[in-house]
Structures are given as C-alpha cells and as structure tokens.
Design an enzyme around this catalytic site. Sequence first.
Site, PDB file in Angstrom:
ATOM      1  N   LYS A   1       0.842  -1.286   0.020  1.00  0.00           N
ATOM      2  CA  LYS A   1      -0.029  -0.124   0.023  1.00  0.00           C
ATOM      3  C   LYS A   1       0.885   1.147   0.044  1.00  0.00           C
ATOM      4  O   LYS A   1       0.416   2.486  -0.627  1.00  0.00           O
ATOM      5  CB  LYS A   1      -1.092  -0.026   1.172  1.00  0.00           C
ATOM      6  CG  LYS A   1      -1.870  -1.074   0.914  1.00  0.00           C
ATOM      7  CD  LYS A   1      -3.098  -1.064   2.260  1.00  0.00           C
ATOM      8  CE  LYS A   1      -4.354  -1.938   2.119  1.00  0.00           C
ATOM      9  NZ  LYS A   1      -5.159  -1.720   3.137  1.00  0.00           N
TER      10      LYS A   1
ATOM     11  N   ASP B   1     -10.402   2.326   1.765  1.00  0.00           N
ATOM     12  CA  ASP B   1     -10.171   1.899   3.279  1.00  0.00           C
ATOM     13  C   ASP B   1     -10.601   3.022   3.892  1.00  0.00           C
ATOM     14  O   ASP B   1     -11.467   2.810   4.953  1.00  0.00           O
ATOM     15  CB  ASP B   1      -8.889   1.449   3.475  1.00  0.00           C
ATOM     16  CG  ASP B   1      -8.544  -0.027   2.969  1.00  0.00           C
ATOM     17  OD1 ASP B   1      -9.630  -0.929   2.599  1.00  0.00           O
ATOM     18  OD2 ASP B   1      -7.283  -0.012   2.541  1.00  0.00           O
TER      19      ASP B   1
END
Length: 272
Positions: A70, A106
């Site tokens: 990420k 997210d």
Amino acid sequence: MTLRINRDTRLCMSLSARPSNFGTRFHNYLYEALDLDYIYKAFSTTNLEGAIAGIRALNIRGCAVSMPFKEACIPMLDGLEPSASAIDSVNTIVNTDGVLRGYNTDYSAVASLIADSGLPTDTPVALRGSGGMAKATACALRDAGFANGHLIARNAAAGQQLARTTRWAWSADMENVQARLLVNVTPVGMEGGPEAQSLAFTEAEVAAADLVFDVVALPVETPLIQLARTLGKPVITGGQVAVLQAVDQFVLYTGVRPEPALIERAARHALG
C-alpha cells in the site's frame, strides 16, 4: 448473463501478499449481474515495480492493493487523490489511458462505519497495527474527532511515525493503556496465518470495551469478534470494511453504483 471473455473485456485485479477470493467473487458477481464486460483476477507478486508497469502497459483498468504494497506502490504512480495523499497509503489504483492514480477507499469505508456506530468521539481508542491499513484506519478515526488514541505497535519506528501523524500516543504493548474502542489492524486472527487462533486483545480488555473493531476480513468471525459477541459487545467486522471499500472501487472502475440489494447479495456471495 454468462460471463464471456472477449478482446474488449476490461481487466481489473488485485495485488496482495496473500491473495483471497473476496475481490474476485464480489466484483465478478456484480459484473455478471449488471452485464458489464469486465473480469477481475487476484494476483501476488515478488516484483511490484514490474506488476505496476504491467497495469500501465496492458491497460488494466484498476487494481486493488493490499498488504504489503500500500505504501511501496506510491512512487510508481502518476499521482494520488486526496484520500490517499493525506495518509500516504494506496489501496486502489485506477488506470485512465495509461495514467495511474492512487486512491484509498479503506479510509472512506472506516469513516462511514465509525460514523454509523454512534460512538462518542471522546471515547479512548487503542489501535493495534502500524501498516498501510492501520494508517487509513487511524487517520479516519482522527479525522472523525477521536483525539484520545493510543497506537500499539511492536515496530517502534512505524508506530511512532503513525502516532505523530495522528497526534496519538504510542507504545509497544497494552500495558497501562485504558481504552473503550479496541481496533485490530494486524494479521492476528487472519485465516491461514501463524496467529489465526490468537487474540489481538485480551478478554479483560474486550470486557472493558464499548466497541470492538477487527479489520481482518477472512474470516469475518475472527477469534476477537467471536469473543466480543460472546461478551455482548457491539462489533465492526473486517467483512463490513471489505464490502464498503470494494463498492467504492467498483464505482471507480466502472462508473456504475449498484443498488443496495444487489450489493448485499454480492457481499453474501463473496463472504459466504
């Protein structure tokens, strides 16, 4: 419709150290239900730079990004949307004519679930973890107004950095930490992992909590979530996060937002 692959089919994908079937089942269910000429496939890689170059070169429409990529993928992209740049963490790449931009769905998923919980923002928080998902979760909580937070991370450098970002405290363990919102953003409890049967927080800590939040999605009913339910505690599961963030990805890739009833059916299919 029966999904048929042809030369015009758009490919979406995911990159993860431990690929799961959630994304493939969720997205492909919706593609078929909505008669969209897309297909979704999960991948892992030991060559992240090559994988990102492949997204660009092969005109892959979108890519979900999971641990441990990420943050590492950011230098390989052409730009970041505010959802990702604010926290230096990407969980979604969108390819528009060879231009790769990073997003973080997210963050928005966690923000929505916390808002829906109705938990007062003066609630003391203990969040275990320090990776990309921990950053998204902690920053969503911070931005929602949870100022009394404590980062629990064995990785001192990463934990202290995230603590500075959120203006929370940091420690390596839960000793002397009092919290009413417990958040696990580590692989503890993850299916197939070395700590699949372990708890991120003790039974006493869970018993003292007002809400327990486990970001692990596979299984949805982690040992921590099971314990919290047994003790009558409200919970937020990783399955809920996975579905909300995947819907936002689906919209980014296709421009189509499914109806809630269809999303619910896709979620049952993906998580069942």
